[in-house]
Design a protein around this motif. Structure first.
Motif, short mmCIF file in Angstrom:
data_model
loop_
_atom_site.label_atom_id
_atom_site.label_comp_id
_atom_site.label_asym_id
_atom_site.label_seq_id
_atom_site.Cartn_x
_atom_site.Cartn_y
_atom_site.Cartn_z
N ASP A 90 -21.57 78.00 39.42
CA ASP A 90 -21.28 76.66 40.06
C ASP A 90 -21.56 75.55 39.39
OD1 ASP A 90 -20.08 78.13 42.09
OD2 ASP A 90 -21.62 77.90 43.55
N ALA A 91 -23.02 75.61 38.71
CA ALA A 91 -23.51 74.32 38.08
C ALA A 91 -22.61 74.06 36.90
CB ALA A 91 -25.00 74.83 37.53
N LEU A 92 -22.00 75.06 36.33
CA LEU A 92 -21.37 74.67 34.99
C LEU A 92 -20.11 74.16 35.62
CD1 LEU A 92 -21.79 77.83 33.01
CD2 LEU A 92 -22.64 75.71 32.39
N SER A 93 -19.40 74.24 36.64
CA SER A 93 -18.34 74.04 37.09
C SER A 93 -18.41 72.51 37.58
CB SER A 93 -17.24 74.89 37.76
OG SER A 93 -18.13 75.00 39.02
N GLY A 94 -19.62 72.42 38.48
CA GLY A 94 -19.96 71.27 39.27
C GLY A 94 -20.22 70.06 38.12
N VAL A 95 -20.76 70.34 37.09
CA VAL A 95 -20.97 69.16 36.10
C VAL A 95 -19.68 68.67 35.03
CG1 VAL A 95 -23.53 69.47 35.82
CG2 VAL A 95 -21.64 70.29 34.14
N GLY A 96 -18.89 69.57 35.22
CA GLY A 96 -17.58 69.20 34.69
C GLY A 96 -17.11 69.04 33.14
N LEU A 97 -18.45 69.24 32.50
CA LEU A 97 -18.40 69.08 31.09
C LEU A 97 -17.67 70.53 30.41
CD1 LEU A 97 -21.94 67.81 30.46
CD2 LEU A 97 -19.93 66.60 30.43
N PRO A 98 -17.15 70.25 29.36
CA PRO A 98 -16.50 71.50 28.54
C PRO A 98 -17.49 72.34 27.99
CG PRO A 98 -16.45 69.54 27.37
CD PRO A 98 -16.83 69.02 28.48
N VAL A 99 -17.46 73.74 28.30
CA VAL A 99 -18.30 74.89 28.00
C VAL A 99 -17.97 75.84 27.06
CG1 VAL A 99 -19.66 76.99 29.29
CG2 VAL A 99 -19.08 74.47 30.52
N ALA A 100 -18.76 76.27 26.06
CA ALA A 100 -18.78 77.58 25.25
C ALA A 100 -19.62 78.52 25.79
CB ALA A 100 -18.84 76.83 24.00
N GLU A 109 -17.49 95.84 24.99
CA GLU A 109 -17.68 97.13 24.25
C GLU A 109 -19.18 97.72 24.82
OE1 GLU A 109 -16.95 96.81 19.96
OE2 GLU A 109 -14.85 96.55 20.51
N ARG A 110 -19.86 97.18 25.74
CA ARG A 110 -21.21 97.68 25.98
C ARG A 110 -21.08 98.61 27.32
NH1 ARG A 110 -25.76 93.79 24.88
NH2 ARG A 110 -27.10 95.67 25.41
N GLU A 111 -22.11 98.60 28.20
CA GLU A 111 -22.05 99.16 29.49
C GLU A 111 -21.17 98.68 30.48
OE1 GLU A 111 -24.84 97.92 27.88
OE2 GLU A 111 -26.59 98.78 28.44
N PRO A 112 -20.46 99.30 31.17
CA PRO A 112 -19.36 98.68 32.11
C PRO A 112 -20.06 97.38 33.15
CG PRO A 112 -19.18 100.96 32.29
CD PRO A 112 -20.43 100.80 31.51
N PHE A 113 -21.43 97.35 33.28
CA PHE A 113 -21.81 96.33 34.32
C PHE A 113 -22.07 95.10 33.30
CE2 PHE A 113 -26.20 95.78 32.30
CZ PHE A 113 -26.34 97.18 31.82
N ARG A 114 -21.70 95.16 31.88
CA ARG A 114 -21.75 93.85 31.36
C ARG A 114 -20.28 93.31 30.83
NH1 ARG A 114 -27.01 93.56 28.91
NH2 ARG A 114 -28.11 95.54 28.58
N HIS A 115 -19.35 94.06 31.45
CA HIS A 115 -18.04 93.81 31.35
C HIS A 115 -17.65 92.36 31.76
CE1 HIS A 115 -16.83 97.85 29.53
NE2 HIS A 115 -17.72 97.42 29.03
N HIS A 116 -17.92 92.14 33.18
CA HIS A 116 -17.61 90.84 33.77
C HIS A 116 -18.52 89.98 33.83
CE1 HIS A 116 -17.56 88.19 37.44
NE2 HIS A 116 -16.27 88.38 37.13
N SER A 117 -17.94 88.73 33.31
CA SER A 117 -18.79 87.43 33.23
C SER A 117 -18.26 86.34 34.27
CB SER A 117 -18.77 86.79 31.78
OG SER A 117 -19.08 85.55 31.72
N TYR A 118 -19.19 86.29 34.99
CA TYR A 118 -19.26 84.78 36.16
C TYR A 118 -18.81 83.63 35.52
CZ TYR A 118 -20.48 87.89 40.21
OH TYR A 118 -20.53 88.92 41.11
N VAL A 119 -19.15 83.22 34.17
CA VAL A 119 -19.15 82.11 33.57
C VAL A 119 -17.73 82.06 32.92
CG1 VAL A 119 -20.14 80.85 31.57
CG2 VAL A 119 -21.49 82.08 33.43
N ALA A 120 -17.12 83.20 32.51
CA ALA A 120 -16.03 83.08 31.72
C ALA A 120 -14.72 82.23 32.26
CB ALA A 120 -15.40 84.43 31.52
N GLU A 121 -14.62 82.12 33.60
CA GLU A 121 -13.41 81.40 34.14
C GLU A 121 -13.75 79.68 33.76
OE1 GLU A 121 -12.05 81.97 37.83
OE2 GLU A 121 -11.64 83.99 37.57
N VAL A 122 -15.17 79.34 33.97
CA VAL A 122 -15.60 77.88 33.68
C VAL A 122 -15.58 77.78 32.20
CG1 VAL A 122 -16.04 77.84 36.07
CG2 VAL A 122 -17.87 78.23 34.35
N ALA A 123 -15.46 78.54 31.28
CA ALA A 123 -15.51 78.25 29.96
C ALA A 123 -14.28 78.08 29.18
CB ALA A 123 -16.47 79.18 29.26
N ALA A 124 -14.36 76.94 28.38
CA ALA A 124 -13.04 76.71 27.59
C ALA A 124 -12.95 77.64 26.29
CB ALA A 124 -13.06 75.35 27.12
#
Ligand code: CA2
Length: 152
Positions: A90-100, A109-124
């Motif tokens: 939310d902080a990243l999407s809130g500031v509206g700057l492009p994100v890497a 390719e690691r443990e299943p719990f590392r496969h999902h990223s909450y940040v991925a959708e707000v990163a360009a």
């Protein structure tokens, strides 16, 4: 207002331990090496870079908010918060700057719990599995987004 020629580099919890253990996964470079690699990559495009690392989510969020004042984009390795933190996203999407988003290891390719990223959708830009050189890739690609590929 002209676009500032500065990036914020954010490194999340435990990345201060880089180079001290798990070299098979993260290599032997330290956080200082990572900050130098990213700073040099930014400088090659005429950008400077401010680095922050913290083990505290709120400190990272405050730094992201402060980037609105003087940065054109954010390079972030959220570390373990990648897989848990709605508030960081939310902080990243809130500031509206492009994100890497960058990860030293290949999280898919690691443990299943590392496969999902909450940040991925707000990163360009997404860079995984390139080791610490991935920070330079992330800087290059983020600056291309900021400058429209013209580097100018
Ligand atoms: O691959 C990456 O860059 C990670 O973001 C690193 C995180 C991990 O939780 C993510 O799933 C992937 C771990 C950061 C902690 O790094 C350490 C490095 C050396 C020694 C101890 C921790």
């Amino acid at each position: 207002m002209t676009t500032p020629r500065r990036l914020l580099l954010v490194n999340g919890p435990n990345l201060n331990l880089l180079g001290t253990r798990e070299p098979a996964v993260y290599g032997s470079d330290t956080l200082a090496d990572v900050e130098r690699i990213a700073t040099d990559a930014a400088a090659a495009h005429g950008f400077d870079l401010r680095g922050v690392q913290s083990n505290h989510e709120g400190v990272l969020i405050d730094a992201i908010h402060e980037a609105r004042a003087d940065c054109a984009g954010i390079v972030i390795n959220p570390a373990g918060l990648t897989h848990t933190s709605v508030v960081l996203r939310d902080a990243l999407s809130g500031v509206g700057l492009p994100v890497a988003e960058v990860h030293i290891s290949n999280i898919s390719e690691r443990e299943p719990f590392r496969h999902h990223s909450y940040v991925a959708e707000v990163a360009a830009v997404h860079v995984v599995g390139e080791g610490v050189r991935g920070y330079a890739t992330a800087v290059d690609r983020l600056i291309a987004v900021i400058t429209g590929g013209t580097d100018g």
